[in-house]
Design a protein around this motif. Structure first.
Motif, PDB file in Angstrom:
ATOM      1  N   GLY A  17       6.644  13.725   1.098  1.00  0.00           N
ATOM      2  CA  GLY A  17       6.845  12.786  -0.007  1.00  0.00           C
ATOM      3  C   GLY A  17       5.588  12.657  -0.855  1.00  0.00           C
ATOM      4  N   TYR A  21       5.104  13.237  -4.822  1.00  0.00           N
ATOM      5  CA  TYR A  21       4.521  12.162  -5.635  1.00  0.00           C
ATOM      6  C   TYR A  21       3.288  12.682  -6.388  1.00  0.00           C
ATOM      7  N   LYS A 118       8.712   3.186   5.539  1.00  0.00           N
ATOM      8  CA  LYS A 118       9.072   3.933   4.331  1.00  0.00           C
ATOM      9  C   LYS A 118       8.968   3.093   3.066  1.00  0.00           C
ATOM     10  N   TRP A 121       5.599   3.491   1.372  1.00  0.00           N
ATOM     11  CA  TRP A 121       5.094   4.805   1.011  1.00  0.00           C
ATOM     12  C   TRP A 121       4.660   4.903  -0.451  1.00  0.00           C
TER      13      TRP A 121
END
Length: 151
Positions: A17, A21, A118, A121
């Motif tokens: 992730g 990002y 999560k 995050w």
């Protein structure tokens, strides 16, 4: 609580992730300096655990005396680095990485976040990009003089 396998999968998903990002923010993971510092003992690092996230310049050497000499070369340029990074940058010549060893660390830390949540995050990713951009810029400003001072 997670099983070992679930925790591993969660960590992999977290870093995957962050890759996405980072790319969305205009930085591919390969564009960060990280290990390409040209100073053997120094690395720029992203780290996230169950309790905090950190962006750091880690100085590591098998001999403490050598590690501390490199740290002191960076510390000599502390005003220049703090000018870019601000006063919230933490300087620790003797930082113990649990279960690993003692290193010297110049870092930002975001407390109260977890790699296993999560919903946090995005906050961690934003912290990583903002703070690593500053730390990397400061590092690049002093890198050559730090390298020259070792000779």
């Amino acid at each position: 609580m997670y099983t070992k396998e679930e925790a591993r999968e969660m960590r992999l998903a977290f870093w995957d992730g962050f890759k996405r990002y980072s790319k969305k923010s205009g930085r591919k993971m390969t564009s960060w300096v990280l290990k390409g510092t040209q100073i053997r003992e120094a690395q720029l690092k992203f780290d996230c655990s169950e309790k905090e996230a950190r962006v750091s310049l880690q100085i590591d050497h098998k001999f403490d005396e050598s590690r501390l000499q490199v740290y002191q070369r960076f510390e000599k340029y502390r005003p220049v680095i703090n000018d870019t990074c601000g006063e919230e940058l933490i300087w620790n010549p003797n930082f113990y990485i649990e279960g690993f060893k003692e290193v010297s660390l110049i870092y930002y830390q975001l407390d109260g976040v977890s790699i296993y949540r999560k919903e946090q995050w995005e906050q961690i990713y934003a912290f990583f990009v903002e703070k690593m951009t500053l730390l990397e810029e400061a590092f690049l400003d002093v890198k050559d003089v730090v390298r020259l001072s070792e000779m």
